[in-house]
Design an enzyme around this catalytic site. Structure first.
Site, short mmCIF file in Angstrom:
data_model
loop_
_atom_site.label_atom_id
_atom_site.label_comp_id
_atom_site.label_asym_id
_atom_site.label_seq_id
_atom_site.Cartn_x
_atom_site.Cartn_y
_atom_site.Cartn_z
N TYR A 79 3.84 -45.42 -3.74
CA TYR A 79 3.20 -45.58 -3.65
C TYR A 79 2.01 -46.29 -2.88
O TYR A 79 0.80 -46.11 -2.80
CB TYR A 79 3.08 -47.17 -5.14
CG TYR A 79 1.76 -47.16 -5.59
CD1 TYR A 79 1.23 -46.59 -6.91
CD2 TYR A 79 0.94 -48.34 -5.12
CE1 TYR A 79 0.26 -46.81 -7.47
CE2 TYR A 79 -0.43 -48.59 -5.46
CZ TYR A 79 -0.88 -47.66 -7.06
OH TYR A 79 -2.36 -48.34 -7.09
N PHE A 131 -24.76 -28.92 -5.75
CA PHE A 131 -23.92 -28.63 -6.78
C PHE A 131 -23.34 -29.02 -8.50
O PHE A 131 -24.16 -30.50 -8.30
CB PHE A 131 -21.92 -28.62 -5.98
CG PHE A 131 -21.34 -28.21 -6.40
CD1 PHE A 131 -20.88 -26.58 -6.95
CD2 PHE A 131 -20.08 -28.58 -7.34
CE1 PHE A 131 -20.12 -25.48 -7.61
CE2 PHE A 131 -18.96 -28.23 -8.30
CZ PHE A 131 -19.10 -26.61 -7.86
N THR A 132 -22.61 -28.44 -9.46
CA THR A 132 -23.47 -29.26 -10.69
C THR A 132 -22.35 -30.19 -10.88
O THR A 132 -23.57 -31.22 -11.42
CB THR A 132 -22.12 -28.27 -11.78
OG1 THR A 132 -21.22 -27.83 -10.83
CG2 THR A 132 -22.38 -27.35 -12.39
N ASP A 222 -21.00 -31.75 3.04
CA ASP A 222 -19.94 -31.78 2.06
C ASP A 222 -19.09 -30.15 2.36
O ASP A 222 -19.14 -28.87 2.59
CB ASP A 222 -20.29 -30.55 0.52
CG ASP A 222 -20.11 -30.62 -0.77
OD1 ASP A 222 -18.17 -30.41 -0.21
OD2 ASP A 222 -20.06 -30.46 -2.46
N LYS A 265 -10.46 -26.26 -2.83
CA LYS A 265 -11.12 -24.70 -1.86
C LYS A 265 -10.43 -24.20 -0.18
O LYS A 265 -9.64 -23.37 -0.66
CB LYS A 265 -12.93 -25.23 -1.91
CG LYS A 265 -13.19 -25.39 -3.74
CD LYS A 265 -13.21 -24.77 -4.31
CE LYS A 265 -13.85 -25.64 -5.61
NZ LYS A 265 -15.17 -26.54 -5.36
N ARG A 388 -23.54 -18.67 -14.09
CA ARG A 388 -23.87 -19.33 -12.87
C ARG A 388 -25.24 -18.82 -13.22
O ARG A 388 -25.96 -18.65 -12.71
CB ARG A 388 -23.21 -19.30 -11.88
CG ARG A 388 -21.88 -20.02 -10.95
CD ARG A 388 -21.98 -21.48 -11.39
NE ARG A 388 -21.26 -22.09 -12.60
CZ ARG A 388 -20.61 -23.60 -12.24
NH1 ARG A 388 -20.32 -23.92 -11.46
NH2 ARG A 388 -20.49 -24.09 -13.76
N PHE A 454 -21.88 -26.21 -19.95
CA PHE A 454 -21.26 -24.88 -19.52
C PHE A 454 -19.70 -24.64 -19.69
O PHE A 454 -19.02 -23.56 -20.60
CB PHE A 454 -21.81 -23.92 -18.07
CG PHE A 454 -21.54 -24.99 -17.16
CD1 PHE A 454 -21.69 -26.05 -16.65
CD2 PHE A 454 -20.11 -25.14 -16.33
CE1 PHE A 454 -21.32 -26.84 -15.35
CE2 PHE A 454 -19.55 -25.68 -15.44
CZ PHE A 454 -20.03 -27.01 -14.85
#
Ligand SMILES: *Cc1c(COP(=O)(O)O)cnc(C)c1O
Length: 481
Positions: A79, A131-132, A222, A265, A388, A454
């Site tokens: 932990y 970005f969403t 990002d 990613k 998109r 979406f």
């Protein structure tokens, strides 16, 4: 790696062996029609067993390497104080140059923490493009997202190599208009996702940093797709051809005051993180890290994934790893262009983006061109793409439709997952669909959630066009294809 053949053509060649594979099936067209109807014409609601080639996303679906899997086997499950965390922190220091690393369960969790700590109601957050999940978190914190991209960014038939650049004049104007105290940070997104995986140049990043620093505005980076952006810089930007991916990544990260990413990613795992060299930022973020994510040595991630992320960070600096998706995408885009199918150019990272506004030019945007195209692609091929476009935008506070800048069906190519023959199959079916595009009509919502609609929204095909399309397909290819 791109290899030039003796006939002069270039093809991407896989720089890996496939040792573990997963069986897939191609459901016949009748089943595909049934499945998309069950899923409310929303490809997010398809079950994966009904999907032949899953090109929905590159998120968490890249093929991991042998070394990543091996690292997971020796993960130190604790932990607090896990050795796995220290391996991750060392990789972050070596690859990106940051002293402080905070794992989070995925990219949007980093955005949540950044919004919580830095964004106040009435703030304005300038960025190359949203970005969403970014937009959702910053708006929930009461801020406005300000997109300050250049003149070519929304042109889907462009030759501009860096459509992810920020327009410096627009940035300067925004600072003048809103005042630096209303701008908690400027955000640069690598391989800008929603405009077609388009990179920014290092020159632009340096300029943005310089202008931001003059006004004491932090630069938030990002880096979810940083290695693909680095690959494009090496390929496209003057002065970087002889630099290694590792050097380019290091230079990019050196300009960030706060770096965050989805680990799903470029690093091929399931997780995310925030990194910085500022002790002050670290201390402020860490308070909320334990509230929302977990103890700072795992931050809501599985410890196994923490180990795999440490390896993934180092591996993303390998030229053949960084280039594996962009090269397949370039091939995919090139083959569709040869066949006259409208796609976003130049080819970007993460996905081949089909331009639904041109593909389905006979439909109005209010009938969701991109959503209709994604559903049609599935019916015609079993390939799952992602809408998109306007469905990915939510309505405004008055309930009005907010039209997206672009209507795209995104065919993601997760790293090392698909083969060239599978790409050729998708090219063929997309070309067939383009020749039969007049059969595709619009969509209408039957169930519409208020936020990020979406994901769960259900729609229906106007005039039952899905059945017509399936019938035309079956008459050309037979019932078993
Ligand atoms: C995927 C992604 C995110 C969100 O990350 P999740 O891990 O899906 O929460 C944020 N920014 C960019 C650029 C992304 O591609």
């Amino acid at each position: 790696m791109n290899i030039t053949l003796s006939n002069g053509k270039t093809i991407p060649v896989e720089m890996h062996r496939a040792r573990i594979v997963q069986k897939i099936t191609l459901p016949p067209v009748a089943r595909r029609l049934q499945a998309i109807e069950e899923g409310g014409y929303n490809t997010f609601l398809l079950r994966n067993r009904d999907v032949f080639l899953d090109m929905l996303t590159d998120s968490g679906t890249n093929a991991m390497s042998d070394n990543q899997l091996a690292a997971m086997m020796v993960a130190d499950d604790a932990y607090a104080g896990s050795e796995s965390f220290y391996k991750l922190a060392a990789a972050v220091k070596d690859v990106l140059g940051f002293d402080y690393t905070m794992p989070v369960h995925q990219g949007r969790a980093a955005e949540h923490l950044l919004a919580k700590v830095f964004v106040k109601p009435g703030d304005v957050v300038p960025m190359n493009y949203h970005f969403t999940t970014t937009k959702a978190h910053f708006e929930l914190a009461g801020a406005t997202v300000l997109e300050i991209y250049g003149p070519e960014t929304l042109n889907t038939q462009s030759t501009e190599l860096f459509k992810g650049n920020i327009d410096l004049r627009r940035f300067a104007d925004a600072i003048k208009k809103y005042g630096a105290d209303k701008i908690p940070f400027v955000r640069m997104e690598a391989t800008t996702n929603l405009v077609g995986g388009q990179p920014f140049s290092l020159r632009n990043l340096h300029q943005v940093k310089e202008l931001a620093a003059q006004h004491h505005i932090p630069l938030v980076f990002d880096g979810s797709l940083i290695s693909e952006n680095a690959y494009f810089i090496k390929q496209r930007e003057e002065g970087y051809a002889d630099k290694s991916i590792s050097e380019i990544i290091r230079e990019m990260a050196s300009l960030a005051d706060i770096y965050y990413c989805s680990g799903r990613k470029s690093t091929s795992v399931r997780g995310g993180m925030i990194a910085t060299n500022s002790k002050d930022y670290y201390d402020r973020l860490r308070v909320w890290l334990v509230v929302y994510e977990g103890f700072p040595t795992y931050g809501g991630m599985s410890i196994k994934e923490v180990d795999a992320m440490a390896v993934g960070l180092r591996e993303m600096t390998d030229f053949s790893v960084a280039g594996s998706a962009p090269e397949f995408i370039q091939y995919f885009v090139g083959r569709l262009l040869e066949n006259g199918v409208p796609v976003v150019t130049p080819a970007g990272g993460l996905a081949c983006h089909v331009d639904a506004a041109r593909f389905l030019a006979h439909l109005p945007q209010s009938q969701y061109q991109a959503g209709a195209l994604a559903a049609a692609i599935y019916i015609a091929s079993g390939v799952r793409s992602m809408e998109r476009g306007t469905i990915s935008m939510d309505r405004d506070a008055q309930g009005n439709e907010v039209y997206a800048d672009l209507e795209l069906a995104r065919l993601a190519l997760p790293r090392r997952v698909f083969t060239l023959s599978q790409i050729e199959y998708a090219v063929d079916r997309l070309t067939w669909l383009y020749q039969h595009r007049h059969l595709v009509k619009g969509l209408r919502f039957v169930e519409e959630p208020p936020v990020l609609r979406f994901f769960f929204g259900r729609l229906e095909a106007l005039d039952n066009w899905g059945a017509e399309l399936a019938k035309a397909f079956e008459s050309d290819f037979g019932p078993h294809c």
